[in-house]
Design an enzyme around this catalytic site. Structure first.
Site, mmCIF file in Angstrom:
data_model
loop_
_atom_site.group_PDB
_atom_site.id
_atom_site.type_symbol
_atom_site.label_atom_id
_atom_site.label_comp_id
_atom_site.label_asym_id
_atom_site.label_seq_id
_atom_site.Cartn_x
_atom_site.Cartn_y
_atom_site.Cartn_z
ATOM 1 N N ASN A 160 0.610 -1.149 0.009
ATOM 2 C CA ASN A 160 -0.136 0.100 0.045
ATOM 3 C C ASN A 160 1.118 1.057 -0.009
ATOM 4 O O ASN A 160 2.026 1.148 0.247
ATOM 5 C CB ASN A 160 -0.946 -0.170 1.370
ATOM 6 C CG ASN A 160 -2.314 -0.878 0.874
ATOM 7 O OD1 ASN A 160 -2.548 -0.805 -0.167
ATOM 8 N ND2 ASN A 160 -2.746 -1.504 1.996
ATOM 9 N N HIS A 208 -10.069 -0.221 -1.631
ATOM 10 C CA HIS A 208 -10.351 0.205 -0.373
ATOM 11 C C HIS A 208 -11.764 0.846 -0.442
ATOM 12 O O HIS A 208 -12.064 1.475 0.801
ATOM 13 C CB HIS A 208 -9.596 0.644 0.553
ATOM 14 C CG HIS A 208 -8.388 -0.079 1.016
ATOM 15 N ND1 HIS A 208 -7.482 0.180 2.073
ATOM 16 C CD2 HIS A 208 -8.112 -1.380 0.553
ATOM 17 C CE1 HIS A 208 -6.473 -0.880 2.221
ATOM 18 N NE2 HIS A 208 -6.824 -1.685 1.311
ATOM 19 N N CYS A 210 -5.254 -6.512 -4.290
ATOM 20 C CA CYS A 210 -5.746 -6.543 -2.755
ATOM 21 C C CYS A 210 -6.585 -7.408 -2.588
ATOM 22 O O CYS A 210 -7.120 -8.077 -3.650
ATOM 23 C CB CYS A 210 -6.623 -5.038 -2.608
ATOM 24 S SG CYS A 210 -6.885 -4.838 -0.943
ATOM 25 N N HIS A 211 -6.875 -8.053 -1.414
ATOM 26 C CA HIS A 211 -7.786 -9.091 -1.090
ATOM 27 C C HIS A 211 -8.878 -8.685 -0.176
ATOM 28 O O HIS A 211 -9.839 -9.653 0.067
ATOM 29 C CB HIS A 211 -6.758 -10.430 -0.151
ATOM 30 C CG HIS A 211 -6.026 -9.745 1.014
ATOM 31 N ND1 HIS A 211 -4.947 -9.980 1.389
ATOM 32 C CD2 HIS A 211 -6.554 -8.540 1.991
ATOM 33 C CE1 HIS A 211 -4.534 -9.390 2.346
ATOM 34 N NE2 HIS A 211 -5.320 -8.449 2.622
ATOM 35 N N ASP A 258 -12.213 -3.668 3.363
ATOM 36 C CA ASP A 258 -11.612 -2.657 3.910
ATOM 37 C C ASP A 258 -12.238 -1.375 3.698
ATOM 38 O O ASP A 258 -12.321 -0.352 4.535
ATOM 39 C CB ASP A 258 -10.119 -2.448 3.190
ATOM 40 C CG ASP A 258 -9.172 -3.488 3.260
ATOM 41 O OD1 ASP A 258 -8.879 -4.089 4.385
ATOM 42 O OD2 ASP A 258 -9.135 -4.243 2.220
#
Lengths: 465, 465
Positions: B159, B209, B180-181, B266
């Site tokens: 990030n 996010h 991203c997971h 997120d």
């Protein structure tokens, strides 16, 4: 010469009505037109009718003046409607006083200058989210126009111009155009630099109260270089002549340096909180008065307005007085007021081309902004219609992304809250306010504002409990 | 089977490297590939090399493992580069510790959780505006990729994925993809509702996010109805199993009710200040831990990470231990880690189609957002390339206008500040922060952060005085 019917809604705002009425009197091409004065306050209406008649006679103009307290009657056969209505809720106070009461409630809960004063919208009487009465009345008027005189131009003059025009365009087919005179402050810049107005090649564009001098050339050269020189050599000696005089203030220069183009007119008053935290900060950025949007100058201004209105109402009682002697400047025949409404009418009706700065639907005029947003842009108006100019050069990326888009987001929230009655949008608007410290604060300030007697309709609209 | 070269930059982040390395070991189609481990810390590099070798042998996989401290050597002939580098400035502290030091400076000046914690970006280690070291190192890596292996995919894993991919795409021709997971938390929702994963017709889209469950159907029906029922009947009994468990928290439900679609992963941690004013507020909205982004849980997490790293480094010293016995779950051959990087490689190299959620340039995938912005969207990947799905139904207007656009504005400011070195952009970013009370506060906090020893390069970049 064509005879048209021009309607003034909220004609009881005597000063403004007379100013535009004098413009009509001075525009010979519009003689023989009907002027219809409309207000729900019959006393003020009689006064303004009386003063208009006398003004017309003193100038020797030939107009047919009517007055009525009926919106429907006023709109019948109307071609142009100047809407200066400032609505108010129940109670004895005038609309401005109701604004001030709401501001006091906001300040009690920690919102300096009230919850409607926001980043990029610091103009004291430009209420957007607690202004249900004004937005609702303006929409009702637009709906009446749609029903009674669908081909008429509704010339929205009362604020908030941006939110009202947006709501009307999303809810009716009425031809609404937003009017503002802020662009005229380019003259302050040209004068300071000693430029001949006619030789300046200039353009301003943006949104209402968010316009920028995107083109500024003189004798074929980049005139911003002259301005940079003025900043270097003379800006330190600048002093405001009045609280309204902010076009060349440190705030304007600071915004110019950051955004890359000079903010014009009310835009200078509409920066971020950097310039507005408190009166002391405002004085630093706007000079000794701290501008007009503060706790000292704004009440003084309202007092002046009330005194002027009182004076005008007194004059209406005393027919022996010659108005042109009381207001020699306003009666000069070689000069219009500078307001755009009457040149707009004359351009359309009598093909007298005019370059005006109008609030109209974007539809690609500023390609970097959404199509469905009202923008304030230069237009050429003639008998064939309204022709927006190409915006050249384009506004800077910082203006688009860091100023206009966030202001547009707040417009969208205010408009959605009004159109849906979803109080969650009002809450969310305030959650993002830098003065908010907790969700409880948001609920408390909205609760007290909703429960003000003059906000009865707003409270019902949002199903506030 | 094709042999490719897969590079791990920042391989010394042992845990994450081993997790992905195990995914390679479990993916037979990728056997015979080269795996190059790269880190500037030779001690950690040796440890991770040792562990990787042993893991490979325990599984019986066939890979060629190399390690190097040279970025250039690592990139030579690379096909895929997994970038997990967390850069740091001068000094002994690791990157996370430097983040925490900057957070402390922010808090000292009145910015709870530090100045990088912002509306729509509350994830504790997603620094955007004070993160010069990380942004600069990431860009340098991307430039090296452009120079040495221009056809390779740079898989940005560290990030801030949004800002880094954006900067790289605006500054190089490198094929960068952001990973991203967070999307995987849709499973929490499906499980809570008792849905069979395979039968759910779902889609998430947005920005890193900031992703939302735009499509949610089950057995041909609108599955949001099931979710509404769950909210009514069961949400009050919800308790978080860990600080990370927030997918069904009151914050998620509150955001769902306002925005009209459920925030995923997120995104739930990235609401407005309403959920984040202080630890007490966070506990109300995220359950008893208050989520992971607070002063209690975040330091605990860093301690756990350090303990795990210590454990892994100790294991590297003791070759008698069987890793698969220490980590039986991780060594299960029938299950990959859930990270997307290795399925991405396998899909492209061996035409094993995969549905992944990637950060790529918008270019109309989400038509309501600017084209030149990186979005996180579902894609089908196969040997012919990356094929974004049509986003259907579209994201709600509130998500676009009230969440994504303001977050994108802050990305634009962070990216512009970094690319131009104009400190005024940093200041303006903070002027709009709800925790800012004065321009002096802005200057003071930035001044102290710029003067931290590990921010020497940042101070020079912004010509800070």
């Amino acid at each position: 010469m064509s005879s048209v019917k021009i309607v003034f809604l909220g004609a009881g705002s005597v000063r403004y009505t007379l100013q535009l009425f004098l413009d009509i009197c001075k525009t010979k091409e519009l003689w023989e037109s009907y002027v219809c004065l409309m207000d729900i306050d019959s006393e003020k209406l009689a006064a303004v009718h009386n003063l208009a008649e006398r003004a017309m006679n003193e100038i020797g103009a030939d107009l047919r003046i009517e007055s009525t307290t009926s919106l429907e009657k006023a709109l019948e056969g109307a071609d142009f409607i100047v809407n200066t209505v400032l609505a108010k809720g129940e109670g004895e106070e005038d609309g401005y006083t109701q604004y001030e009461i709401m501001r006091q409630v906001g300040e009690k809960h920690g919102y300096y200058r009230g919850i409607d004063s926001q980043e990029f919208n610091m103009v004291s009487d430009y209420y957007t989210i607690t202004n249900f009465n004004q937005l609702n009345t303006s929409l009702e008027i637009a709906k009446a126009v749609e029903r009674i005189c669908p081909n008429a131009y509704l010339m929205q003059t009362a604020n908030p111009v941006m939110e009202i025009t947006q709501i009307v365009l999303r809810s009716t087919k009425t031809k609404i155009i937003g009017f503002c005179h802020g662009f005229a402050h380019v003259k302050d810049v040209f004068e300071a630099l000693g430029l001949e107005f006619e030789k300046v090649d200039w353009q301003v564009a943006g949104i209402n109260h968010g316009i920028w001098l995107n083109r500024f050339r003189y004798n074929g050269e980049d005139a911003y270089k002259l301005f940079d020189k003025w900043i270097e050599e003379k800006s330190s000696q600048w002093e405001p002549k009045s609280p309204w005089d902010v076009q060349l203030s440190p705030a304007a220069i600071d915004m110019y340096k950051f955004y890359g183009m000079l903010p014009i007119g009310d835009t200078v008053r509409n920066g971020s909180w950097k310039y507005h935290y408190n009166l002391e900060t405002k004085k630093k950025w706007y000079g000794k008065f701290g501008g007009i949007d503060n706790e000292v100058e704004r009440p003084k201004f309202y007092e002046e307005l009330r005194a002027l209105r009182k004076k005008l109402l007194a004059l209406a009682q005393d027919k022996t007085v010659k108005l042109s002697q009381v207001f020699p400047e306003e009666f000069r025949l070689d000069k219009l007021s500078g307001e755009q409404q009457i040149p707009f009418i004359n351009a359309l009706v009598n093909n007298k081309p005019a370059r005006l700065f109008l609030n109209i639907l974007n539809n690609g005029i500023i390609p970097e902004l959404p199509n469905d947003v009202v923008v304030e842009v230069p237009c050429i108006i003639d008998a064939s219609g309204i022709h927006p100019e190409k915006i050249d050069p384009p506004l800077t990326s910082r203006i688009i992304k860091y100023f206009l888009m966030p202001r547009i987001m707040r417009m969208e929230m205010a408009v959605e809250a009004f159109l849906t009655g979803d109080k969650k949008v009002l809450e969310e608007f305030l959650i993002r306010d830098p003065r908010t410290k907790s969700y409880e604060q948001v609920k408390a300030v909205l609760d007290e504002i909703m429960n003000l007697p003059f906000n009865k309709k707003m409270k019902e609209h949002y199903k506030w409990e």
